[in-house]
Enzyme design. Structure first.
Site, short mmCIF file in Angstrom:
data_model
loop_
_atom_site.label_atom_id
_atom_site.label_comp_id
_atom_site.label_asym_id
_atom_site.label_seq_id
_atom_site.Cartn_x
_atom_site.Cartn_y
_atom_site.Cartn_z
NE ARG A 170 -3.13 11.61 -6.98
CZ ARG A 170 -3.17 10.28 -7.13
NH1 ARG A 170 -2.13 9.54 -6.82
NH2 ARG A 170 -4.25 9.71 -7.60
CE1 TYR B 212 -7.62 8.21 -12.13
CE2 TYR B 212 -5.63 9.26 -12.99
CZ TYR B 212 -6.26 8.46 -12.04
OH TYR B 212 -5.52 7.92 -11.02
C1 LIG Z 1 -3.23 6.28 2.13
C2 LIG Z 1 -2.86 5.88 0.76
C3 LIG Z 1 -3.34 6.61 -0.31
C4 LIG Z 1 -3.00 6.24 -1.61
N1 LIG Z 1 -3.54 6.94 -2.63
C5 LIG Z 1 -3.29 6.53 -3.87
C6 LIG Z 1 -3.94 7.17 -4.95
O1 LIG Z 1 -4.70 8.08 -4.77
N2 LIG Z 1 -3.70 6.70 -6.20
C7 LIG Z 1 -2.84 5.66 -6.44
O2 LIG Z 1 -2.65 5.28 -7.59
N3 LIG Z 1 -2.20 5.07 -5.46
C8 LIG Z 1 -2.43 5.46 -4.18
N4 LIG Z 1 -1.83 4.84 -3.19
C9 LIG Z 1 -0.89 3.81 -3.54
C10 LIG Z 1 -1.53 2.58 -4.02
O3 LIG Z 1 -2.70 2.32 -3.31
C11 LIG Z 1 -0.49 1.49 -3.83
O4 LIG Z 1 0.60 1.71 -4.69
C12 LIG Z 1 -0.97 0.18 -4.20
O5 LIG Z 1 -2.30 0.03 -3.98
C13 LIG Z 1 -0.17 -0.83 -3.44
O6 LIG Z 1 -0.91 -1.27 -2.38
P1 LIG Z 1 -0.31 -2.02 -1.17
O7 LIG Z 1 -1.45 -2.71 -0.54
O8 LIG Z 1 0.86 -2.78 -1.55
O9 LIG Z 1 0.22 -0.89 -0.23
P2 LIG Z 1 -0.54 0.27 0.51
O10 LIG Z 1 -1.72 0.68 -0.25
O11 LIG Z 1 0.49 1.25 0.83
O12 LIG Z 1 -1.06 -0.45 1.84
C14 LIG Z 1 -0.20 -0.83 2.90
C15 LIG Z 1 -1.02 -0.97 4.16
O13 LIG Z 1 -0.21 -1.52 5.18
C16 LIG Z 1 -0.39 -0.77 6.37
N5 LIG Z 1 0.86 -0.93 7.13
C17 LIG Z 1 2.06 -0.36 6.91
N6 LIG Z 1 2.95 -0.78 7.80
C18 LIG Z 1 2.32 -1.66 8.62
C19 LIG Z 1 2.72 -2.45 9.72
N7 LIG Z 1 3.96 -2.44 10.17
N8 LIG Z 1 1.81 -3.25 10.33
C20 LIG Z 1 0.52 -3.31 9.87
N9 LIG Z 1 0.09 -2.56 8.84
C21 LIG Z 1 0.98 -1.77 8.19
C22 LIG Z 1 -0.67 0.63 5.89
O14 LIG Z 1 -1.34 1.37 6.86
C23 LIG Z 1 -1.51 0.37 4.67
O15 LIG Z 1 -2.88 0.27 4.98
C24 LIG Z 1 -2.14 5.16 -1.86
C25 LIG Z 1 -1.66 4.42 -0.79
C26 LIG Z 1 -2.03 4.78 0.52
C27 LIG Z 1 -1.56 3.95 1.69
#
Ligand SMILES: Cc1cc2nc3c(=O)[nH]c(=O)nc-3n(C[C@H](O)[C@H](O)[C@H](O)COP(=O)(O)OP(=O)(O)OC[C@H]3O[C@@H](n4cnc5c(N)ncnc54)[C@H](O)[C@@H]3O)c2cc1C
Length: 724
Positions: free
Chosen positions: A200, A237
């Site tokens: 990326r 994009y």
């Molecule tokens: C750093 C990062 C960069 C990403 N970059 C991209 C991208 O560029 N493009 C894209 O399409 N998708 C990206 N993704 C993935 C995308 O954001 C996710 O697939 C989607 O948004 C799902 O989001 P989510 O909130 O379920 O999980 P996530 O976005 O993974 O968020 C999970 C959060 O929970 C926190 N966490 C984990 N374990 C614990 C715990 N035990 N206790 C407390 N907090 C915890 C993490 O620090 C994180 O902030 C990225 C994800 C992350 C974390």
């Protein structure tokens, strides 16, 4: 027949739920924002310090973008670029393979498809969820607070430092390596390498436009650009107001595995290795890769996971990547996390109690499980190499996938599911045509189920419901009235002169009419009985017709009670509880006039009694049995079958029971009263002339008593039932 009573619980302000969200990613923050807007008390526990901007760009397709707009977040305001087209180039030559104008397709979707920087989306969500501005109470964010365990039953989370926090409901939004997930039976799933990894990086648009080799690829703004080879692809994009280009270089994991040490999203990639992996691509494409800033080049394995048996357990729900980690091939990972967060809030509106949470989560699961997995499955297919597609016999139909993915509103869907659930549980809801808009408000729908219950009950307490009833009881002909009675009904007394009453009531302060009122006027025939199939009898007063001057009670009364209601204008001219003149008319044609004069206050009568029953003293026929209520006859015509009914049966509305909580009515009596009923022809009364003719033919042998009864508290006749 009960008085409509005020439900005190409905006047209490509903309490917010205490919600604990684990993870401040896109899913957790969206849930926090939507739940905050529902009025709940939200705390977020995030393991990181959220100090640095992470990730690159992310897709906000119509399905996700619409939800964010609903929450008040505009992609345009955070530098989002509308995706107006898709172009695919042949990787080996750089020539165009095909091009689609998605902006035209976009007309099919309710909201545009935006491309935004993930960090900008993340910080906007964070600000909206935790900032002081906006609807509801700000969610409290605890950073550097890693959650170790979740007790789903007791809604308790334990942090790394051993401290515990208890709430009413826990949301596990802790991403692909979720801890929360393990508290769901069968949820100890381990993500695994899908076989593909991705580099990326971001590049300023002008760096690409200033190089003649790469300028062509960004000549059209707002395009999702792809170079797809057999087992590797490069996707580009725009984001950040078109000033930056986002790149995802998906390739076989084994070719970059030497770079991956397990640092997750922060793993730094090797540019030399990337160039090696894409060596078969045309020089113009490799020129793009050459420009990547190695210090910011990220590489990570694209993880997949077996399906969770459920997203919920007890009072825990997992959302986003914790529930269904997404491969990036359709740009729906973030979108599905957003849908999850919003759907959760939709099934937990303010007023949801901790005891309701478990069943609400069932509704959440019903709304989300199938859809998230279907999109996951489309995504896996969309990421397959050509050979794999052929070997598995899979067909790739992006238009079908897009239609399914984009054309969904998770808020509306979950709200509708909740409404259906509430309807199925709430036995007090009334349905009348039209049913398409949901349960119908009306006099017999308890206010505690009404969304404006608190306001309405406050109104009711401030302005009590009152009634003023003028009645004239008179002697009339048994034979004339007998002909009116449907089968099964008869006069109880053999006497040829019987009693009937013309009664006119004006209601005010009716809570179901937001404090308004109306009048009704009916003919009540006394001394009637109905013989049931088993030979037993029910005694009461028969109501052949009731005129009302407002459509709403006519419709509710006819539909819900089967009452013989008709519309007429009712004009009541009163003079200080002394005299009254009532005119019954239709569009200016008066067909009934009633007067009462010289009314005098009587000694208070027992509450609920309209007149004291005569006491039998000395010889004579036995007293008539006490009346049990008011009879009427329900008749519903059959559609398309003139002269036939869909249903018809007699109804008894039982007499109201004395209610200790209401005031004694005030009663005024007189012997001076007149009744004048006029027959009018079909031109004057096109829909009522047959009734007016019958009423005018009724002999009036003399007035027995005339009264005004003023009281507070109005019966809703909810006790009305079929006699058998
Ligand atoms: C750093 C990062 C960069 C990403 N970059 C991209 C991208 O560029 N493009 C894209 O399409 N998708 C990206 N993704 C993935 C995308 O954001 C996710 O697939 C989607 O948004 C799902 O989001 P989510 O909130 O379920 O999980 P996530 O976005 O993974 O968020 C999970 C959060 O929970 C926190 N966490 C984990 N374990 C614990 C715990 N035990 N206790 C407390 N907090 C915890 C993490 O620090 C994180 O902030 C990225 C994800 C992350 C974390």
């Amino acid at each position: 027949m009960a008085q409509t009573s005020v439900d005190s619980s409905a006047t209490e302000q509903p309490k917010p739920l205490r919600i604990l969200i684990i993870g401040a990613g896109i899913g957790g923050l969206t849930a926090a924002l939507a739940l905050r807007q529902q009025g709940h008390d939200v705390q977020i526990f995030e393991s990181s310090k959220l100090a640095q901007e992470t990730g690159a760009a992310i897709h906000l397709a119509s399905n996700a973008n619409g939800l964010l707009r609903r929450l008040g977040l505009d992609a345009e305001a955070i530098g989002g670029v509308e995706c107006v087209g898709v172009v695919e180039y042949i990787p080996q030559t750089g020539a165009v393979k095909y091009q689609i104008d998605t902006a035209k397709m976009g007309k099919m979707w309710q909201h545009p498809w935006h491309l935004v920087h993930r960090a900008h989306l993340h910080s906007a969500l964070k600000e909206m969820a935790t900032g002081s501005e906006g609807k509801g109470q700000a969610a409290k964010l605890h950073v550097a607070s890693r959650v170790q365990t979740v007790d789903a039953k007791n809604c308790t989370i334990t942090l790394e430092d051993g401290s515990t926090v208890q709430g009413d409901f826990v949301v596990g939004a802790d991403g692909v390596h979720s801890r929360a997930r393990t508290s769901i039976p069968g949820g100890d799933k381990q993500p695994f390498d899908s076989g593909k990894s991705a580099f990326r990086f971001l590049l300023p648009t002008d760096v690409l436009s200033s190089d003649p080799q790469t300028a062509e690829f960004i000549s059209k703004t707002g395009y999702l650009t792809m170079w797809i080879a057999e087992d590797r692809r490069l996707i580009m994009y725009p984001c950040v107001n078109n000033t930056m280009m986002n790149f995802v270089a998906i390739h076989p994991s084994k070719e970059s595995e030497a770079d991956i040490t397990g640092a997750g999203w922060q793993e730094t990639g090797s540019k030399a290795r990337m160039l090696e992996i894409y060596k078969s691509f045309a020089p113009s494409i490799r020129a793009i890769l050459e420009k990547a800033d190695e210090s910011k080049l990220k590489v990570w394995q694209l993880l997949d996971m077996e399906q969770m048996p459920s997203f919920i357990h007890e009072k825990l729900a997992v959302i986003g990547d914790a529930a269904h980690p997404f491969l990036p091939h359709q740009g729906q990972g973030g979108g599905q996390a957003i849908e999850d967060g919003v759907a959760l809030a939709a099934v937990l509106p303010m007023g949801t109690t901790p005891a309701d949470v478990k069943e609400r989560l069932q509704i959440f699961e019903e709304c989300r499980y199938e859809r998230a997995h279907k999109i996951q499955s489309f995504t896996r297919t969309a990421g397959m190499d050509t050979a794999e597609l052929a070997a598995k016999g899979e067909k790739l139909d992006m238009m079908v996938y897009m239609a399914y993915n984009f054309g969904h509103d998770a808020w509306d869907y979950a709200t509708n599911a909740l409404q259906k659930h509430l309807k199925s549980k709430d036995k007090s809801l009334r349905f009348r045509s039209p049913i398409e808009f949901g349960a119908a408000p009306g006099p017999r729908r308890p206010l505690c189920f009404h969304p404006n219950a608190t306001k309405l009950n406050a109104l009711r307490q401030k302005t009590p419901e009152t009634s003023r009833t003028y009645s004239i009881k008179f002697r009339t002909s048994r034979t004339y009235l007998q002909n009116l009675l449907p089968a099964g009904f008869a006069f109880t007394s053999p006497a040829t002169a019987v009693s009937a009453t013309i009664s006119c009531t004006t209601l005010d302060g009716m809570a179901w009419l937001a404090g308004g009122g109306y009048s009704h006027l009916g003919l009540y025939i006394h001394g009637i009985n109905y013989t049931k199939r088993d030979g037993s009898k029910v005694f009461g007063t028969y109501l052949p017709v009731l005129f009302e001057n407002l459509a709403d009670p006519i419709i509710t009364g006819r539909d819900e009670l089967g009452m013989p209601k008709l519309f007429a204008d009712i004009d009541v001219k009163e003079n200080a509880d002394k005299d009254c003149e009532i005119a019954l008319s239709w569009r200016g044609t008066t067909f009934g006039t009633f007067t009462l004069s010289d009314l005098n206050e009587e000694t208070p009568v027992a509450n609920g009694e309209q007149s004291s029953a005569p006491v039998q003293r000395g010889p004579g026929p036995p007293p008539p049995p006490p009346e049990q209520g008011t009879f009427f006859y329900r008749y519903v015509p059959a559609v398309g079958e003139p002269g036939k009914s869909d249903v018809e049966y007699p109804v008894l509305a039982p007499k109201p029971e004395a209610d200790a909580g209401t005031e004694f009515p005030k009663s005024f009596a007189t012997k001076t009263a007149t009744i004048s009923l006029r027959a009018e022809d079909w031109q004057a009364l096109p829909t009522l002339h047959h009734v007016s003719e019958w009423l005018a033919g009724m002999p009036i042998y003399g007035v027995e008593e005339a009264k005004l009864v003023r009281s507070t508290g109005v019966t809703d006749l909810s006790g009305a039932r079929r006699i058998e």
